[in-house]
Design an enzyme around this catalytic site. Structure first.
Site, PDB file in Angstrom:
ATOM      1  N   LYS A 229       0.856  -1.190   0.000  1.00 33.90           N
ATOM      2  CA  LYS A 229       0.000   0.000   0.000  1.00 33.90           C
ATOM      3  C   LYS A 229       0.893   1.241   0.000  1.00 33.90           C
ATOM      4  O   LYS A 229       1.631   1.468   0.941  1.00 33.90           O
ATOM      5  CB  LYS A 229      -0.900   0.002   1.242  1.00 33.90           C
ATOM      6  CG  LYS A 229      -2.001  -1.034   1.177  1.00 33.90           C
ATOM      7  CD  LYS A 229      -3.030  -0.832   2.265  1.00 33.90           C
ATOM      8  CE  LYS A 229      -4.125  -1.879   2.183  1.00 33.90           C
ATOM      9  NZ  LYS A 229      -4.998  -1.736   0.998  1.00 33.90           N
TER      10      LYS A 229
ATOM     11  N   ARG B  74     -10.289 -11.494   0.699  1.00 33.56           N
ATOM     12  CA  ARG B  74     -11.124 -12.516   0.052  1.00 33.56           C
ATOM     13  C   ARG B  74     -10.445 -13.883   0.064  1.00 33.56           C
ATOM     14  O   ARG B  74     -11.105 -14.908   0.017  1.00 33.56           O
ATOM     15  CB  ARG B  74     -11.480 -12.067  -1.368  1.00 33.56           C
ATOM     16  CG  ARG B  74     -10.303 -11.850  -2.261  1.00 33.56           C
ATOM     17  CD  ARG B  74     -10.647 -11.054  -3.514  1.00 33.56           C
ATOM     18  NE  ARG B  74     -10.746  -9.622  -3.261  1.00 33.56           N
ATOM     19  CZ  ARG B  74     -10.996  -8.714  -4.201  1.00 33.56           C
ATOM     20  NH1 ARG B  74     -11.189  -9.094  -5.456  1.00 33.56           N
ATOM     21  NH2 ARG B  74     -11.051  -7.441  -3.902  1.00 33.56           N
TER      22      ARG B  74
HETATM   23  N1  BES Z   1      -8.395  -3.849   3.396  1.00 31.76           N
HETATM   24  C1  BES Z   1      -8.439  -3.403   2.059  1.00 31.76           C
HETATM   25  C2  BES Z   1      -9.711  -2.617   1.743  1.00 31.76           C
HETATM   26  C3  BES Z   1      -9.851  -1.284   2.370  1.00 31.76           C
HETATM   27  C4  BES Z   1      -9.476  -0.157   1.682  1.00 31.76           C
HETATM   28  C5  BES Z   1     -10.447  -1.147   3.610  1.00 31.76           C
HETATM   29  C6  BES Z   1      -9.657   1.079   2.245  1.00 31.76           C
HETATM   30  C7  BES Z   1     -10.617   0.092   4.162  1.00 31.76           C
HETATM   31  C8  BES Z   1     -10.241   1.210   3.472  1.00 31.76           C
HETATM   32  C9  BES Z   1      -8.379  -4.583   1.111  1.00 31.76           C
HETATM   33  O1  BES Z   1      -7.640  -5.657   1.551  1.00 31.76           O
HETATM   34  C10 BES Z   1      -7.740  -4.093  -0.123  1.00 31.76           C
HETATM   35  O2  BES Z   1      -6.610  -3.742  -0.082  1.00 31.76           O
HETATM   36  N2  BES Z   1      -8.489  -4.089  -1.222  1.00 31.76           N
HETATM   37  C11 BES Z   1      -7.997  -3.636  -2.447  1.00 31.76           C
HETATM   38  C12 BES Z   1      -8.443  -4.614  -3.486  1.00 31.76           C
HETATM   39  C13 BES Z   1      -7.832  -4.389  -4.829  1.00 31.76           C
HETATM   40  C14 BES Z   1      -6.388  -4.763  -4.784  1.00 31.76           C
HETATM   41  C15 BES Z   1      -8.567  -5.239  -5.823  1.00 31.76           C
HETATM   42  C16 BES Z   1      -8.570  -2.254  -2.727  1.00 31.76           C
HETATM   43  O3  BES Z   1      -9.750  -2.028  -2.418  1.00 31.76           O
HETATM   44  O4  BES Z   1      -7.823  -1.403  -3.172  1.00 31.76           O
HETATM   45 MN    MN Z   2      -5.573  -5.433   1.107  1.00 31.40          MN
END
Ligand code: BES
Ligand code: MN
Ligand code: ZN
Length: 494
Positions: free
Chosen positions: A269, A345
């Site tokens: 991230k 997921r």
């Molecule tokens: N935990 C995150 C989702 C999230 C994002 C929660 C912002 C709270 C605030 C999840 O694991 C994630 O990183 N999702 C990605 C998925 C993508 C790589 C398809 C996302 O939403 O960017």
């Molecule tokens: Mn994630």
């Protein structure tokens, strides 16, 4: 925090701080009730000075040095004929928060004759308590003495013998969820989460099973374990069971995403992705454990309820999963991990398969799953998906009754295309567009589709910076109340 009531004349009342609700109209008569604690003429003069007439959502706060009462807040409730419970709750929530550090007790006097049932009073009480929630566990200078401990209701009259026990249990569930979500990732580890679950089991007589890495391997949980591989912390798969004394009428499984930290893995991230907030990536499991604690106390009749969390961290080291790895989930399906940040997921795939093998009638999962749902619905509304109309209805009803907002999203089958892999049965990440929908479609691959299922994406709602309504800034505990209410509504039918 506890609730109390005082139904005698205010002449013998002891207290320093009062919140008074006034309806629009004859203010002078309404002030009669508090004449023993403050000079009503003085107060009326001040109210007139401020041009306050009891309008909805208008508030006033006073401090008096020379009266029996030291602090008084007045909330306008608007016109008698269109007062709504939620308006009362909203005004009350914002005002009562001012008293968190002011006094040990706050007393509330509302025109109770306007309130229709014990249930409504309980809602107001629960909202008041959750509004003044304060978390100072990680503050070395905290002083537990100076904190609000009691919410007292004055003049409840016909509801004199009101019982707040269920509301207290519900609040404790929400507060547990808030504490778990807000705890930093070096404190709330997967192991600590399993310890917290054991405590709930001990306290309320639930069965508990905690599977370690080896036991998860034996069950073939290759998706979940691939996420845990890059962390120095051991994954913990948590399974609590609450069995009613009565014969089981229905079996329900709640599954929560339990990433105690989500760095993104090798798809790290970066930029504005708020890596430092990713302690709250276990918001789904917090809701599930919060509901377990509350339901353990409420003991709903005729139901067997399972609470399932595949807890781990998404980190990076030499053994972490590579972007591009193919893993096999416990239902035999192979997954190409084209993005290590779509890890929730993967953990849910094995948790849902595990839940499915218990052969429940219903599975509900909660997860901080996608940033896409935050873009779609913002921070006040959670998205949900369901393969069953009745379950969707029940969920909407339960959430509306408890003041948690849900919006149904589509299981758009044509978007399955986006999860096609050239090498494996499925890949874990689809295109950016419709990202929260493809996430839900991915989950649908991992349980028996005869089972009624709903998925709630709480990425936008599990945390707030706004300090508004019943949610002080920080963790909201979103989901706990909806799960509890869904169960209470079902149990009431038996
Ligand atoms: N935990 C995150 C989702 C999230 C994002 C929660 C912002 C709270 C605030 C999840 O694991 C994630 O990183 N999702 C990605 C998925 C993508 C790589 C398809 C996302 O939403 O960017
Ligand atoms: Mn994630
Ligand atoms: Zn995540």
């Amino acid at each position: 925090m506890h609730f109390s009531t005082f139904n005698k004349n205010l002449e013998s009342w002891q207290g320093n701080s009062l919140i008074l609700g006034l309806v629009e109209g004859d203010i002078e008569t309404q002030l009669e009730k508090i004449k023993f604690v403050i000079d009503p003429n003085l107060l009326l003069k001040k109210i007139i000075q401020k041009k306050f007439k009891g309008e909805k959502a208008k508030t006033l706060s006073f401090e008096f040095l020379d009266q029996r009462l030291e602090n008084l807040s007045i909330i306008g409730l608007g016109k008698l004929e269109d007062i709504k419970k939620n308006d009362i709750i909203n005004s009350l929530s914002d005002i009562i928060r001012k008293y968190v550090d002011k006094d040990e007790k706050i007393s509330i006097l509302l025109p109770w004759q306007l309130i229709n049932s014990e249930e409504e009073i309980n809602h107001i009480a629960g909202a008041a308590r959750l509004s003044v929630y304060k978390d100072n566990r990680f503050n070395s200078k905290r002083n537990d003495e100076d904190i609000l401990k009691e919410i007292e209701f004055l003049d409840l009259k016909k509801y004199e013998k009101i019982n707040f026990k269920d509301t207290e249990s519900i609040c404790e569930g929400v507060e547990l969820a808030r504490r778990l979500v807000a705890a930093p990732p070096n404190s709330l580890t997967p192991l600590e989460m399993s310890i917290q679950a054991s405590q709930i089991a001990r306290e309320h007589g639930l069965e508990i099973k905690i599977l370690d890495r080896k036991e998860c391997e034996d069950l073939g949980m290759g998706a979940y374990l691939s996420v845990a591989k890059g962390s120095d912390l051991e994954p913990k798969f948590i399974h609590l069971t609450l069995r009613a004394k009565e014969p089981t009428k229905e079996k329900i499984a709640f599954v929560g995403k339990g990433l105690t930290f989500d760095s993104g893995g090798y798809n790290l991230k970066v930029g504005a992705s708020q890596i430092e907030m990713m302690k709250y990536d276990m918001g789904g499991s917090a809701a599930v454990l919060g509901a377990a604690k509350a339901l353990g106390a409420l003991k709903p009749k005729g139901l067997e309820i399972h609470f399932i969390v595949a807890a781990c961290e998404n980190m990076i080291n030499g053994s972490a999963v590579h972007p591009g790895d193919v893993v096999t989930a416990s239902n035999g399906k192979t997954i190409e991990i084209n993005n290590t940040d779509a890890e929730g997921r993967l953990t849910l795939a094995d948790a849902l398969t595990y839940a499915s093998n218990l052969k429940p009638n219903t599975i509900i999962d909660l997860a901080t799953l996608t940033g896409a749902i935050v873009v779609a619905l913002g921070n006040d509304v959670a998205g949900f998906w369901s393969n069953n109309i009745d379950l969707a209805k029940d969920l909407k009803k339960a959430s509306a009754e408890m003041g948690e907002e849900l919006w149904q999203m589509p299981l758009q089958k044509s978007y399955k295309e986006g999860l096609k892999s050239h090498i494996a049965d499925i890949k874990n990440t689809g295109p950016r567009a419709g990202g929260s929908i493809t996430a839900a479609l991915f989950l649908e691959e991992f349980f028996d589709n005869e089972i009624n299922w709903a998925h709630i994406d709480i990425a936008g709602t599990c945390w707030t910076d706004k300090n508004k309504g019943i949610n002080p800034s920080g963790a909201t505990g979103f989901g706990v109340k909806t799960l509890i209410q869904l169960i209470r509504n079902k149990a009431n039918n038996y």
